[in-house]
Design a protein around this motif. Structure first.
Motif, PDB file in Angstrom:
ATOM      1  N   GLU A 323       0.833  -1.209   0.000  1.00 49.33           N
ATOM      2  CA  GLU A 323       0.000   0.000   0.000  1.00 49.33           C
ATOM      3  C   GLU A 323       0.870   1.262   0.000  1.00 49.33           C
ATOM      4  OE1 GLU A 323      -3.113   1.639   3.129  1.00 49.33           O
ATOM      5  OE2 GLU A 323      -3.599  -0.440   2.562  1.00 49.33           O
ATOM      6  N   ILE A 324       1.965   1.218   0.751  1.00 51.72           N
ATOM      7  CA  ILE A 324       2.884   2.367   0.805  1.00 51.72           C
ATOM      8  C   ILE A 324       3.463   2.638  -0.584  1.00 51.72           C
ATOM      9  CG2 ILE A 324       5.118   3.175   1.704  1.00 51.72           C
ATOM     10  CD1 ILE A 324       4.418   1.577   4.313  1.00 51.72           C
ATOM     11  N   ILE A 325       3.934   1.574  -1.249  1.00 55.46           N
ATOM     12  CA  ILE A 325       4.543   1.740  -2.571  1.00 55.46           C
ATOM     13  C   ILE A 325       3.495   2.184  -3.601  1.00 55.46           C
ATOM     14  CG2 ILE A 325       5.641   0.501  -4.501  1.00 55.46           C
ATOM     15  CD1 ILE A 325       7.353  -0.965  -2.420  1.00 55.46           C
ATOM     16  N   ALA A 326       2.322   1.569  -3.550  1.00 55.97           N
ATOM     17  CA  ALA A 326       1.243   1.972  -4.473  1.00 55.97           C
ATOM     18  C   ALA A 326       0.878   3.437  -4.255  1.00 55.97           C
ATOM     19  CB  ALA A 326       0.023   1.082  -4.274  1.00 55.97           C
ATOM     20  N   GLY A 327       0.868   3.873  -2.994  1.00 60.54           N
ATOM     21  CA  GLY A 327       0.565   5.267  -2.659  1.00 60.54           C
ATOM     22  C   GLY A 327       1.609   6.224  -3.206  1.00 60.54           C
ATOM     23  N   LEU A 328       2.881   5.841  -3.091  1.00 61.64           N
ATOM     24  CA  LEU A 328       3.966   6.673  -3.637  1.00 61.64           C
ATOM     25  C   LEU A 328       3.808   6.840  -5.145  1.00 61.64           C
ATOM     26  CD1 LEU A 328       6.998   5.109  -1.704  1.00 61.64           C
ATOM     27  CD2 LEU A 328       6.196   7.463  -1.447  1.00 61.64           C
ATOM     28  N   VAL A 329       3.500   5.737  -5.829  1.00 60.25           N
ATOM     29  CA  VAL A 329       3.328   5.766  -7.286  1.00 60.25           C
ATOM     30  C   VAL A 329       2.147   6.667  -7.654  1.00 60.25           C
ATOM     31  CG1 VAL A 329       2.744   4.383  -9.327  1.00 60.25           C
ATOM     32  CG2 VAL A 329       4.419   3.522  -7.673  1.00 60.25           C
ATOM     33  N   GLU A 330       1.034   6.514  -6.920  1.00 62.96           N
ATOM     34  CA  GLU A 330      -0.160   7.330  -7.208  1.00 62.96           C
ATOM     35  C   GLU A 330       0.134   8.817  -7.008  1.00 62.96           C
ATOM     36  OE1 GLU A 330      -3.109   6.796  -8.692  1.00 62.96           O
ATOM     37  OE2 GLU A 330      -2.130   4.879  -9.076  1.00 62.96           O
ATOM     38  N   GLN A 331       0.825   9.147  -5.928  1.00 63.68           N
ATOM     39  CA  GLN A 331       1.180  10.551  -5.670  1.00 63.68           C
ATOM     40  C   GLN A 331       2.083  11.095  -6.771  1.00 63.68           C
ATOM     41  OE1 GLN A 331       2.937   9.998  -1.841  1.00 63.68           O
ATOM     42  NE2 GLN A 331       0.995  10.154  -0.736  1.00 63.68           N
ATOM     43  N   ALA A 332       3.013  10.259  -7.238  1.00 57.92           N
ATOM     44  CA  ALA A 332       3.925  10.674  -8.304  1.00 57.92           C
ATOM     45  C   ALA A 332       3.158  10.937  -9.598  1.00 57.92           C
ATOM     46  CB  ALA A 332       4.993   9.598  -8.527  1.00 57.92           C
ATOM     47  N   VAL A 333       2.271  10.023  -9.930  1.00 58.24           N
ATOM     48  CA  VAL A 333       1.468  10.156 -11.157  1.00 58.24           C
ATOM     49  C   VAL A 333       0.595  11.410 -11.081  1.00 58.24           C
ATOM     50  CG1 VAL A 333      -0.445   9.108 -12.458  1.00 58.24           C
ATOM     51  CG2 VAL A 333       1.496   7.691 -11.731  1.00 58.24           C
ATOM     52  N   GLU A 334      -0.026  11.601  -9.921  1.00 58.90           N
ATOM     53  CA  GLU A 334      -0.899  12.771  -9.726  1.00 58.90           C
ATOM     54  C   GLU A 334      -0.121  14.078  -9.869  1.00 58.90           C
ATOM     55  OE1 GLU A 334      -3.475  14.061  -6.005  1.00 58.90           O
ATOM     56  OE2 GLU A 334      -3.948  11.998  -6.615  1.00 58.90           O
ATOM     57  N   ALA A 335       1.107  14.093  -9.331  1.00 61.93           N
ATOM     58  CA  ALA A 335       1.941  15.302  -9.416  1.00 61.93           C
ATOM     59  C   ALA A 335       2.267  15.637 -10.869  1.00 61.93           C
ATOM     60  CB  ALA A 335       3.226  15.099  -8.618  1.00 61.93           C
ATOM     61  N   ILE A 336       2.587  14.599 -11.655  1.00 62.57           N
ATOM     62  CA  ILE A 336       2.902  14.814 -13.082  1.00 62.57           C
ATOM     63  C   ILE A 336       1.653  15.296 -13.818  1.00 62.57           C
ATOM     64  CG2 ILE A 336       3.581  13.652 -15.236  1.00 62.57           C
ATOM     65  CD1 ILE A 336       5.316  11.762 -13.409  1.00 62.57           C
ATOM     66  N   GLU A 337       0.530  14.678 -13.502  1.00 60.86           N
ATOM     67  CA  GLU A 337      -0.747  15.036 -14.135  1.00 60.86           C
ATOM     68  C   GLU A 337      -1.097  16.503 -13.858  1.00 60.86           C
ATOM     69  OE1 GLU A 337      -5.187  13.011 -14.296  1.00 60.86           O
ATOM     70  OE2 GLU A 337      -3.694  12.184 -12.914  1.00 60.86           O
TER      71      GLU A 337
END
Length: 346
Positions: A323-337
């Motif tokens: 969940e921690i890693i998935a959350g990091l990825v989601e935050q990264a994607v959202e920031a780029i978006e």
């Protein structure tokens, strides 16, 4: 393609060099934390698509072998082993890693010799080093180091004097020959993206994983992370330059306050002629002996050493590693978006 899938593709391109080097799905390494980075946490990070790292610390070659074998029983994915260059049995530890086909050996806690780097590489593993300054980074690359970790003073445990913000600006634009992983104070994916865009290949996180469900750290240890703010993670204070104290970042507690009293009393005894300089220094150095284990394993978070980085203020719940890693990825994607939306706003 929609904006989110475009952003995912951008993230993948940004950290692809790190993924390729590590052999992982996401370019996120687990920081090597003594007593914490063992088979359970390491395998969980690798199984979740990241790259787990065993903290060898003061382990004997036999003990390290046991930990590697146990980790391999829990994951078929690559993981690394962090070795302290000052360990008296360093060559044997390297040989244990090579005998068990560990893919990456991270040489920490000092400058490794060319002979050790060569031993790692000749044995078929990748050699990773730490660079607290640009000049040392360049030197290590010349010596054969294949990737670098640059760790800012925001990190937990033993730290250097310079923040990651500054280190990244000093090193990333000028050292492009090898993948560079950033570390120190990282707790969110959007922060990781900012360093990827500066040229980093990936990131190393420790504090957030120390408080994960799979971490074997005592519940008291994890709960102290949940209560803490960033400002509570402080470096150990040195009272007298005659008696150096290696800076270690951890949560302020009764132990840190007692350490100041212990230093003051030891210095007073030295000045009164009750102790010679060597004995006084040893007395100060030995104060924390066994205290990390006391906090992590026994749960004594008042008198033990609760090593934590300043990102501890972002640890709000005890979550599974996946969940921690998935959350990091989601935050990264959202920031780029979001960035793309800002740039292309009409």
């Amino acid at each position: 393609m929609n904006a989110k899938s475009d952003a995912r593709e951008t993230l993948q391109k940004l950290w692809q060099p790190g993924c390729d080097f590590l052999g992982s799905e996401v370019a996120v390494l687990g920081g090597a934390m003594s007593w914490v980075s063992e088979r359970n946490l390491v395998s969980a990070i690798s199984n979740a698509g990241g790259f787990g790292v065993i903290a060898c610390g003061a382990m004997s070659p036999e003990r390290l072998e046991e930990e590697i074998v146990a980790t391999q029983a829990l994951t078929k994915r690559p993981f690394g082993v962090n070795l302290i260059t000052m360990h008296p049995d360093l060559e044997r530890l390297v040989d244990v890693c090579l005998a068990h086909k560990v893919t990456h050996v991270i040489l920490a806690g000092g400058v490794p010799s060319s002979a050790i780097i060569r031993r790692v590489r000749d044995g078929g593993a990748r050699a990773v080093g730490f660079a607290p300054a640009l000049a040392l980074g360049k030197r290590l690359v010349k010596m054969g180091i294949e990737a670098l970790v640059i760790e800012g003073s925001e990190a937990g445990g033993h730290v250097g004097p310079v923040s990651l913000t500054v280190l990244a600006q000093e090193i990333l634009p000028h050292l492009r020959d090898v993948p560079i992983f950033v570390a120190g104070g990282l707790g969110r994916g959007d922060a990781v993206v900012s360093y990827l865009e500066q040229g980093a290949a990936g990131a190393q996180l420790g504090t957030v994983f120390a408080a994960s469900q799979e971490s074997i750290a005592h519940e008291n240890f994890k709960k102290s992370f949940l209560r803490a703010n960033a400002r509570d993670a402080v470096t150990s204070v040195q009272l007298d330059e005659q008696f150096p104290v290696i800076p270690v970042r951890g949560l302020s507690n009764a132990g840190t306050r007692q350490f100041l009293k212990h230093q003051a009393e030891t210095i007073r005894r030295f000045q009164n002629g009750e102790l010679n300089k060597e004995d006084a220094q040893l007395s100060i150095e030995h104060f924390w002996a066994g205290s990390l284990r006391r906090a992590v394993i026994d749960g004594d978070v008042e008198n033990g050493s609760v090593m934590a980085g300043q990102s501890v203020g972002m640890v709000k719940e005890i979550r599974p590693v996946s969940e921690i890693i998935a959350g990091l990825v989601e935050q990264a994607v959202e920031a780029i978006e979001k960035r793309e939306q800002r740039i292309h706003v009409s």
